[in-house]
Scaffold this motif. Structure first.
Motif, PDB file in Angstrom:
ATOM      1  N   UNK A 126      22.299 -28.503  -4.664  1.00  3.65           N
ATOM      2  CA  UNK A 126      22.474 -27.244  -5.397  1.00  3.65           C
ATOM      3  C   UNK A 126      21.134 -26.517  -5.490  1.00  3.65           C
ATOM      4  N   UNK A 127      21.130 -25.234  -5.131  1.00  2.00           N
ATOM      5  CA  UNK A 127      19.917 -24.425  -5.320  1.00  2.00           C
ATOM      6  C   UNK A 127      20.255 -23.145  -6.080  1.00  2.00           C
ATOM      7  N   UNK A 128      19.268 -22.706  -6.857  1.00  8.65           N
ATOM      8  CA  UNK A 128      19.354 -21.417  -7.532  1.00  8.65           C
ATOM      9  C   UNK A 128      18.667 -20.378  -6.646  1.00  8.65           C
ATOM     10  N   UNK A 129      19.171 -19.135  -6.666  1.00  8.67           N
ATOM     11  CA  UNK A 129      18.492 -18.064  -5.947  1.00  8.67           C
ATOM     12  C   UNK A 129      18.443 -16.831  -6.838  1.00  8.67           C
ATOM     13  N   UNK A 130      17.663 -15.843  -6.431  1.00 10.91           N
ATOM     14  CA  UNK A 130      17.512 -14.623  -7.222  1.00 10.91           C
ATOM     15  C   UNK A 130      18.448 -13.516  -6.793  1.00 10.91           C
ATOM     16  N   UNK A 131      19.461 -13.847  -5.998  1.00 12.69           N
ATOM     17  CA  UNK A 131      20.360 -12.806  -5.474  1.00 12.69           C
ATOM     18  C   UNK A 131      21.028 -12.029  -6.608  1.00 12.69           C
ATOM     19  N   UNK A 132      21.184 -10.731  -6.399  1.00 12.95           N
ATOM     20  CA  UNK A 132      21.907  -9.901  -7.363  1.00 12.95           C
ATOM     21  C   UNK A 132      21.025  -9.086  -8.275  1.00 12.95           C
ATOM     22  N   UNK A 133      19.757  -9.451  -8.367  1.00 12.23           N
ATOM     23  CA  UNK A 133      18.878  -8.751  -9.304  1.00 12.23           C
ATOM     24  C   UNK A 133      18.700  -7.279  -8.942  1.00 12.23           C
ATOM     25  N   UNK A 134      18.527  -6.979  -7.666  1.00 13.95           N
ATOM     26  CA  UNK A 134      18.343  -5.579  -7.259  1.00 13.95           C
ATOM     27  C   UNK A 134      19.536  -4.736  -7.672  1.00 13.95           C
ATOM     28  N   UNK A 135      20.721  -5.322  -7.544  1.00 10.83           N
ATOM     29  CA  UNK A 135      21.920  -4.571  -7.898  1.00 10.83           C
ATOM     30  C   UNK A 135      22.045  -4.414  -9.405  1.00 10.83           C
ATOM     31  N   UNK A 176      20.682 -33.414  -8.692  1.00  6.97           N
ATOM     32  CA  UNK A 176      19.493 -32.575  -8.874  1.00  6.97           C
ATOM     33  C   UNK A 176      19.725 -31.156  -8.361  1.00  6.97           C
ATOM     34  N   UNK A 177      19.148 -30.190  -9.065  1.00 10.15           N
ATOM     35  CA  UNK A 177      19.253 -28.784  -8.701  1.00 10.15           C
ATOM     36  C   UNK A 177      17.856 -28.288  -8.323  1.00 10.15           C
ATOM     37  N   UNK A 178      17.736 -27.581  -7.213  1.00 10.62           N
ATOM     38  CA  UNK A 178      16.460 -26.994  -6.801  1.00 10.62           C
ATOM     39  C   UNK A 178      16.530 -25.485  -6.850  1.00 10.62           C
ATOM     40  N   UNK A 179      15.503 -24.834  -6.299  1.00  7.65           N
ATOM     41  CA  UNK A 179      15.494 -23.370  -6.317  1.00  7.65           C
ATOM     42  C   UNK A 179      14.809 -22.827  -5.066  1.00  7.65           C
ATOM     43  N   UNK A 180      15.334 -21.705  -4.595  1.00  5.72           N
ATOM     44  CA  UNK A 180      14.621 -20.960  -3.569  1.00  5.72           C
ATOM     45  C   UNK A 180      13.453 -20.236  -4.212  1.00  5.72           C
ATOM     46  N   UNK A 181      12.430 -19.978  -3.405  1.00  3.39           N
ATOM     47  CA  UNK A 181      11.264 -19.253  -3.892  1.00  3.39           C
ATOM     48  C   UNK A 181      10.815 -18.333  -2.754  1.00  3.39           C
ATOM     49  N   UNK A 182      11.197 -17.054  -2.854  1.00  5.44           N
ATOM     50  CA  UNK A 182      10.949 -16.136  -1.741  1.00  5.44           C
ATOM     51  C   UNK A 182       9.554 -15.525  -1.782  1.00  5.44           C
ATOM     52  N   UNK A 183       8.954 -15.548  -2.973  1.00  5.34           N
ATOM     53  CA  UNK A 183       7.692 -14.831  -3.144  1.00  5.34           C
ATOM     54  C   UNK A 183       7.901 -13.509  -3.853  1.00  5.34           C
TER      55      UNK A 183
END
Lengths: 83, 747
Positions: free
Chosen positions: B367-376, B265-272
């Motif tokens: 496994x988690x997905x994150x939104x890293x890299x979008x700002x760049x 299973x894959x999850x996701x971070x959710x920072x807001x």
């Protein structure tokens, strides 16, 4: 008086801004340029001057010419105390 | 996700790698891969592997060999297009024994050699050993998501995912911190590969492959460099609608690949924030029920984003878990954090992320997905907003309304109506063809002013260096102007006591280096310079060894050939990616905090296709008037809540020095700050460090810590911990049971 004042200022800056090599603190050099003092650091210096020497720093006096080097500080405090 | 390691004999008389040394290396990487361990060795080389089983659970064991057993691979990461590459290889006649992406790399190397890595879309660190030709290949993904270190020692090359495994594999390897690593950390916030924190140890640069043959290094190839449009070349040719559709498709595919290319299973971070919300929403669509999301909450309201997170959870209907972080939690977990970062940090921000990945691990998710890299990738920087304001205002220089946009531009700043003339001066210079903007937007934005003095720390320390660079470049075009530097007073309202002092002192501070406005590194200079000032804490011995080394000069002397032809903002983006993204965001806040709890991170915004698309888009698509990440927000409209879509960007931060100074602080804090420990490490002047510490212990609340004090405390504590845990402590000796063991002393 001036020598004592300078030593107190130097001691404060060396201690408060954790300068490991006191010899590197050039009395005539800009503290901002050296990175020793940042925005909050300016406030700490002003607070020290007011507390230690009993002077009051006016808004219009918060300029590099008064605050941005040991020698400038010595001259500024000396002038304030005379005034 | 996994840990990899190995040893290569460089000289004929170097001792062959032993099973025990390779097993110790695998054992030192247990956190990266606790499921299975494997070793391959022959007379000249050995590979080790610690496995976190995610793809092909049954037959994906490593090290893995090709069909005739001559080519061996130890691989950390994921190749998200391995199914497609496998199909391509099958048309070339390759036959596969397993369902793994690991085997695809073996065949890809056999088929394409160096070019194999250009074809891979993923995140990897790879060690390939060709026993027939005596060739070792080390390779690392484009942006350096996965780590890889190596060191030459006594006629052998020792390599591993983490430095602690080098020490475990070669216990006689001297363990010393490298002053140059500390120099870079106290300049760029991170060491920049190939430099590391450890003397003699190198980090393979992102996007590179290195090859040794018969014990000699034969090539170091940059198989990838970011590419930005120069003129019309490589520029996206379609409309905004086309770009929105293309980005939607690319992100959907990037997320889908990261969901389906897993047997767990894959999850996701959710920072807001916007980025992780987009990723979580796309992922939740791919898994309509039972999708798990994870969020950080802070007991300090200043850092907390709970309402945005919970609104998104409600919208998505995910199974949500939260971890509430107190300051004392940060102090308690910080030694573990530094054991995994293997480098000092100047902010505590990695610590809460370590607590978050622990929550993920305990929830049974690998496994988690994150939104890293979008700002760049999508210009989440305020600097770009300023450009757009100038373009827009230029259409109607006499407008009374357009200056009000600046309130939206600087929501944390006091931009008053009476300063319109001043701002007009700033934004009215050097304008290009503006874009249109609806009047209704003006009114709406003008009414959303938030006047507050908060944010100065971020201005000095975070992404907002781009904003500051803009002002300084503008000022530099007319250094004699009395009006232009005054804009700094609006940018930096931190000298709360006096607007006069703001004028004079900020001008003195930020006026440095204006004559170099067109030089590489101009944007970053104040941050680098401000951080580097903390080097006054260094011990005399350390300063003497550094001599006149200039870390900035070293970095700027090693830039891509066409760097100077790129737009300024592309240059800034590149430097940010080379330093902060790779070494800090993806490492200290990324891989290391995730793998510390055996969790793999996946980053859809750093997908090869998403990066290529983002870099090709006209700036206007990414920043539509004042709307940063505009094209991304168009994609996000149907995915996230309206509040998230419209909220101001909030940098991720955590309580810093104040976490360590309370009466309840853990014992380790005083231990590493003791004179004995400071003198033992020899990194910092004991007296100066004691002065810093005394100053901070006297502080009554968080607001009394300056940006410099915060960085200094966290930097000293983390460097001291690094010395204690990776220099003074003995290397790991544990040898795990080996699921895979192949020994060939005939080769």
């Amino acid at each position: 008086m001036s020598a004592d004042l300078k030593e107190k200022l130097r001691a404060f800056i060396i201690s408060n801004f954790y300068v490991s090599d006191p010899a590197s603190l050039d009395d005539g050099a800009s503290l901002l340029d050296a990175g020793i003092v940042d925005s909050t650091g300016v406030l700490e210096i002003i607070t020290f001057i007011e507390t230690e020497f009993g002077v009051s720093v006016e808004d219009a006096e918060m300029v590099p010419e008064n605050l941005d080097a040991v020698n400038n500080l010595v001259a500024f405090v000396t002038r304030k105390k005379k005034g | 996700m996994c840990g990899i390691a190995g040893i290569l004999c460089l000289t004929p008389d170097a001792p062959s790698p032993t099973r025990e040394s390779l097993a110790r290396m695998a054992g030192a990487l247990e956190h990266r891969g606790p499921d299975e361990f494997g070793v391959y060795r022959d007379r000249r080389a050995g590979l080790a592997h610690s496995r976190l089983s995610i793809i092909d659970l049954a037959t994906g064991q490593q090290p893995m060999a090709n069909a005739d057993g001559s080519l061996w691979l130890s691989f950390n990461g994921e190749i998200f297009n391995y199914v497609e590459l496998r199909a391509e290889l099958e048309t070339l006649g390759h036959r596969f024994r397993t369902k793994s992406d690991t085997e695809v790399i073996l065949h890809a190397w056999e088929a394409w050699g160096d070019a194999a890595f250009e074809k891979m879309n993923g995140q990897w660190a790879v060690a390939l050993w060709d026993s027939k030709t005596g060739t070792l290949v080390l390779s690392r993904d484009r942006l350096g998501v996965r780590p890889l270190y190596f060191v030459e020692h006594r006629g052998r090359l020792v390599f591993a995912s983490e430095v602690k495994a080098l020490f475990a594999g070669a216990p006689d390897l001297p363990r010393e911190l490298d002053p140059r690593g500390l120099d870079e950390t106290f300049t760029f916030w991170t060491v920049v590969p190939p430099q590391t924190m450890f003397r003699g140890v190198q980090e393979l640069e992102p996007g590179h492959l290195r090859v040794w043959r018969q014990g000699a290094p034969v090539r170091d190839v940059a198989f990838w460099q970011p590419r930005y449009p120069v003129g019309d070349a490589h520029r996206f040719a379609g409309s905004l609608e086309d770009a929105t559709a293309a980005l939607h498709h690319a992100l959907e595919e990037a997320t889908r690949l990261r969901m389906v290319r897993a047997e767990v299973p894959v999850g996701s971070y959710l920072s807001g924030g916007l980025d992780s919300s987009v990723v979580a929403a796309l992922a939740a669509r791919a898994k309509p029920s039972g999708f798990k999301t994870f969020s950080l909450r802070f007991a300090d309201a200043e850092y907390d984003e709970t309402p945005y997170q919970r609104a998104m959870v409600e919208r998505l209907g995910t199974e949500h878990s939260e971890v509430l972080v107190h300051r004392q939690d940060i102090a308690e977990v910080f030694p573990d954090v530094i054991r995994f970062t293997e480098r000092p940090v100047l902010r505590t921000a990695p610590a809460p992320l370590f607590l978050l990945s622990r929550l993920v691990h305990r929830s049974g998710i690998k496994v988690v997905l994150t939104g890293e890299g979008s700002d760049e990738m999508f210009l989440g920087y305020d600097l770009f907003k300023e450009t757009k304001v100038r373009q827009f205002w230029a259409r109607q220089p006499g407008s009374k309304y357009r200056p009000l946009l600046l309130r939206r531009l600087y929501p944390t700043l006091s931009v008053s109506q009476q300063n319109v003339e001043l701002l007009r001066e700033f934004f009215g210079t050097g304008l290009e063809t503006p874009d249109a903007l609806g009047f209704s937007h003006l009114v709406r934005w003008g009414n959303k002013v938030v006047l507050t003095g908060e944010g100065s720390d971020e201005l000095l320390a975070g992404y907002d260096l781009f904003r500051e660079a803009k002002v300084r470049r503008f000022w530099a075009t007319n250094p004699g102007s009395t009006w232009r530097p005054k804009l700094l007073e609006r940018l930096y309202p931190y000298l709360a006591r006096s607007p006069v002092s703001q004028q004079a002192l900020t001008r003195a501070f930020f006026g440095r280096g204006l004559e170099r406005a067109r030089a590489p590194g101009f944007s970053h200079e104040p941050r680098w310079h401000g951080t580097a000032a903390l080097k006054r804490l260094f011990s005399a011995e350390l300063r003497a060894e550094l001599g006149g080394r200039d870390a900035v000069k070293a970095l700027l002397s090693d830039l891509p050939g066409d760097f100077a032809r790129w737009p300024f903002l592309a240059q800034d983006q590149y430097l940010e990616a080379r330093t902060l993204l790779s070494g800090y965001l993806l490492s200290s806040q990324g891989d290391r905090m995730l793998m510390g709890n055996s969790v793999e991170g996946r980053f859809p915004f750093l997908d090869r296709e998403v990066i290529a698309l983002a870099n090709s888009l006209p700036p206007a698509f990414k920043l539509k008037v004042l709307d940063e990440k505009h094209v991304l927000k168009r994609v996000a409209r149907e995915l996230v809540t309206p509040e998230i879509l419209s909220r101001p960007k909030q940098p991720y931060r955590a309580p810093d020095a104040f976490s360590f100074v309370g009466a309840q602080r853990p014992a380790w804090v005083d231990e590493v700050m003791s004179e004995t420990a400071l003198r033992d490490a020899g990194l910092f002047d004991a007296k100066a460090a004691a002065q810093l510490w005394a100053k901070c212990l006297a502080r009554k609340d968080d607001s009394q810590f300056s940006n410099s004090d915060n960085m200094a405390v966290v930097g000293v504590l983390s460097a001291q911990l690094l010395h204690r845990q990776l220099v003074r402590a003995a290397p790991g000796t544990w040898q795990p049971p080996l699921k895979t063991l192949v020994e060939n002393d005939a080769t």
